[in-house]
Scaffold this active site. Structure first.
Site, PDB file in Angstrom:
ATOM      1  N   LYS A   1       0.999  -1.248   0.053  1.00 38.07           N
ATOM      2  CA  LYS A   1       0.081   0.049  -0.184  1.00 38.07           C
ATOM      3  C   LYS A   1       0.960   1.292  -0.097  1.00 38.07           C
ATOM      4  O   LYS A   1       0.712   2.293  -0.589  1.00 38.07           O
ATOM      5  CB  LYS A   1      -0.953   0.067   1.256  1.00 38.07           C
ATOM      6  CG  LYS A   1      -1.920  -1.187   1.423  1.00 38.07           C
ATOM      7  CD  LYS A   1      -2.849  -1.143   2.433  1.00 38.07           C
ATOM      8  CE  LYS A   1      -2.059  -0.969   3.831  1.00 38.07           C
ATOM      9  NZ  LYS A   1      -1.546  -2.177   4.255  1.00 38.07           N
TER      10      LYS A   1
ATOM     11  N   ARG B   1      -8.851   1.618   9.116  1.00 38.22           N
ATOM     12  CA  ARG B   1      -8.645   0.059   9.600  1.00 38.22           C
ATOM     13  C   ARG B   1      -9.499  -0.646  10.395  1.00 38.22           C
ATOM     14  O   ARG B   1      -9.387  -1.779  10.651  1.00 38.22           O
ATOM     15  CB  ARG B   1      -7.328   0.004  10.422  1.00 38.22           C
ATOM     16  CG  ARG B   1      -5.964  -0.505   9.480  1.00 38.22           C
ATOM     17  CD  ARG B   1      -4.696  -0.221  10.379  1.00 38.22           C
ATOM     18  NE  ARG B   1      -3.886  -0.784  10.333  1.00 38.22           N
ATOM     19  CZ  ARG B   1      -2.710  -0.309   9.670  1.00 38.22           C
ATOM     20  NH1 ARG B   1      -2.536   0.695   9.182  1.00 38.22           N
ATOM     21  NH2 ARG B   1      -1.442  -0.994   9.618  1.00 38.22           N
TER      22      ARG B   1
ATOM     23  N   ARG C   1      11.854  -1.663  10.364  1.00 40.08           N
ATOM     24  CA  ARG C   1      10.890  -1.362  11.346  1.00 40.08           C
ATOM     25  C   ARG C   1      10.850  -2.253  12.644  1.00 40.08           C
ATOM     26  O   ARG C   1      10.808  -3.464  12.301  1.00 40.08           O
ATOM     27  CB  ARG C   1       9.603  -1.147  10.639  1.00 40.08           C
ATOM     28  CG  ARG C   1       9.082   0.023  10.006  1.00 40.08           C
ATOM     29  CD  ARG C   1       8.139   0.259   9.198  1.00 40.08           C
ATOM     30  NE  ARG C   1       7.082  -0.092   9.705  1.00 40.08           N
ATOM     31  CZ  ARG C   1       5.907  -0.422   9.191  1.00 40.08           C
ATOM     32  NH1 ARG C   1       5.631   0.106   7.918  1.00 40.08           N
ATOM     33  NH2 ARG C   1       4.705  -0.617   9.730  1.00 40.08           N
TER      34      ARG C   1
ATOM     35  N   ARG D   1       0.020  -8.519  13.538  1.00 40.81           N
ATOM     36  CA  ARG D   1      -0.300  -7.484  12.553  1.00 40.81           C
ATOM     37  C   ARG D   1      -1.259  -8.326  11.673  1.00 40.81           C
ATOM     38  O   ARG D   1      -2.438  -7.550  11.150  1.00 40.81           O
ATOM     39  CB  ARG D   1       0.590  -6.672  12.145  1.00 40.81           C
ATOM     40  CG  ARG D   1       1.243  -5.639  12.872  1.00 40.81           C
ATOM     41  CD  ARG D   1       2.721  -5.054  12.399  1.00 40.81           C
ATOM     42  NE  ARG D   1       2.431  -4.646  11.106  1.00 40.81           N
ATOM     43  CZ  ARG D   1       3.326  -4.255  10.396  1.00 40.81           C
ATOM     44  NH1 ARG D   1       4.606  -4.869  10.521  1.00 40.81           N
ATOM     45  NH2 ARG D   1       3.289  -3.540   9.242  1.00 40.81           N
TER      46      ARG D   1
HETATM   47  P1  AMP Z   1       1.194   0.696   8.953  1.00 31.34           P
HETATM   48  O1  AMP Z   1       2.568   1.713   8.597  1.00 31.34           O
HETATM   49  O2  AMP Z   1       0.250   1.203   8.182  1.00 31.34           O
HETATM   50  O3  AMP Z   1       1.601  -0.567   8.753  1.00 31.34           O
HETATM   51  O4  AMP Z   1       1.160   1.008  10.293  1.00 31.34           O
HETATM   52  C1  AMP Z   1       1.911   0.816  11.414  1.00 31.34           C
HETATM   53  C2  AMP Z   1       1.159   0.771  12.853  1.00 31.34           C
HETATM   54  O5  AMP Z   1       0.781   1.990  13.208  1.00 31.34           O
HETATM   55  C3  AMP Z   1      -0.023  -0.293  12.864  1.00 31.34           C
HETATM   56  O6  AMP Z   1       0.437  -1.660  13.164  1.00 31.34           O
HETATM   57  C4  AMP Z   1      -0.866   0.371  14.149  1.00 31.34           C
HETATM   58  O7  AMP Z   1      -0.356   0.125  15.229  1.00 31.34           O
HETATM   59  C5  AMP Z   1      -0.590   1.836  13.623  1.00 31.34           C
HETATM   60  N1  AMP Z   1      -1.645   2.368  12.896  1.00 31.34           N
HETATM   61  C6  AMP Z   1      -1.517   2.838  11.587  1.00 31.34           C
HETATM   62  N2  AMP Z   1      -2.421   3.100  10.937  1.00 31.34           N
HETATM   63  C7  AMP Z   1      -3.630   2.830  11.924  1.00 31.34           C
HETATM   64  C8  AMP Z   1      -4.911   3.007  11.753  1.00 31.34           C
HETATM   65  N3  AMP Z   1      -5.546   3.603  10.878  1.00 31.34           N
HETATM   66  N4  AMP Z   1      -5.704   2.725  12.850  1.00 31.34           N
HETATM   67  C9  AMP Z   1      -4.963   1.924  14.235  1.00 31.34           C
HETATM   68  N5  AMP Z   1      -3.481   2.046  14.131  1.00 31.34           N
HETATM   69  C10 AMP Z   1      -2.657   2.455  13.107  1.00 31.34           C
END
Ligand code: AMP
Length: 219
Positions: free
Chosen positions: A19, A94, A165, A176
């Site tokens: 994404k 999400r 990360r 996740r």
């Molecule tokens: P990502 O980079 O989109 O994989 O997001 C990394 C982490 O940030 C996720 O595993 C969540 O802990 C948090 N996070 C990101 N976007 C959201 C969201 N829309 N709702 C809740 N937690 C989020």
């Protein structure tokens, strides 16, 4: 070509499906805003803001940050963009509660979600994409298998060291993926019922997936 001014697209799909990579490319090609809540949270964390510190524990564990925190963050960000700007959401919404809040916020700007692209790939591909992922603090993402930097470990654009990360480690990735299936996958039905969902096969190379994505979105 469909209308593009002020259009709102949501990229949906499992962690590691691409994404971020696809969202950044699309936003550059169309000059739209790319809104990644993961990137916004990581930036808040680097700056040590109260929001970043609150989010940290959830992120490190692979859990979702509470809806009210995320919704506030997105509302603030959207207010700064103005309704004429096309937007690509990546990693947001999400949960169904986030999707409902997004609908409400956009309605306040006399617009709504125009299309939702579900990026789809087999678990074996996801795991390789996640374990090979490295990113720069400025947000550029590489993959040691599929899209390596010219100099190993350093960003091509800025020369800064690349980061693996913390939440890309295997145990956290498992959480996740489970969280995705439980809380985020229901959004497929939410948007499909509104006739907004398009499916994009996302196992190919970056350029190939981008082409399929743009075709599916009609942009
Ligand atoms: P990502 O980079 O989109 O994989 O997001 C990394 C982490 O940030 C996720 O595993 C969540 O802990 C948090 N996070 C990101 N976007 C959201 C969201 N829309 N709702 C809740 N937690 C989020």
């Amino acid at each position: 070509m469909t209308k593009t001014a002020g259009m709102v697209v949501v990229l949906l799909g499992s962690p590691g499906v691409g994404k971020g990579t696809q969202g950044v490319r699309l936003s550059r090609a169309l000059d739209w805003a790319h809104v990644s809540t993961g990137d916004l949270l990581r930036a808040a964390l680097r700056k040590g803001t109260p929001l970043g510190l609150e989010a940290r524990g959830y992120m490190d564990a692979g859990d979702l940050v509470p809806d009210d925190v995320i919704i506030g963050l997105v509302q603030e960000h959207l207010a700064g963009l103005g309704p004429e700007r096309g937007v690509i959401f990546d990693g947001f919404p999400r949960t169904v509660a986030q999707a409902e809040a997004l609908d409400e916020t956009l309605a306040g700007q006399q617009r709504g979600v125009d299309r939702v692209a579900l990026l789809d790939a087999d678990d074996s591909v996801l795991i390789k994409r996640i374990s090979g992922r490295r990113s720069s603090a400025s947000g550029r993402v590489y993959n040691v298998y599929f899209d390596p930097p010219r100099r190993e470990g350093f960003c091509d654009d800025t020369g800064e060291p690349l980061i693996h990360r913390a939440d890309d480690q295997p145990d956290t990735v498992r959480t996740r993926l489970a969280v995705y299936h439980e809380l985020t996958a229901p959004l497929v039905g939410y948007y499909d019922a509104r006739g907004l969902l398009v499916r994009v096969h996302a196992e190919g190379g970056i350029g190939q997936v981008q082409h399929a994505l743009r075709g599916a979105l009609g942009v």
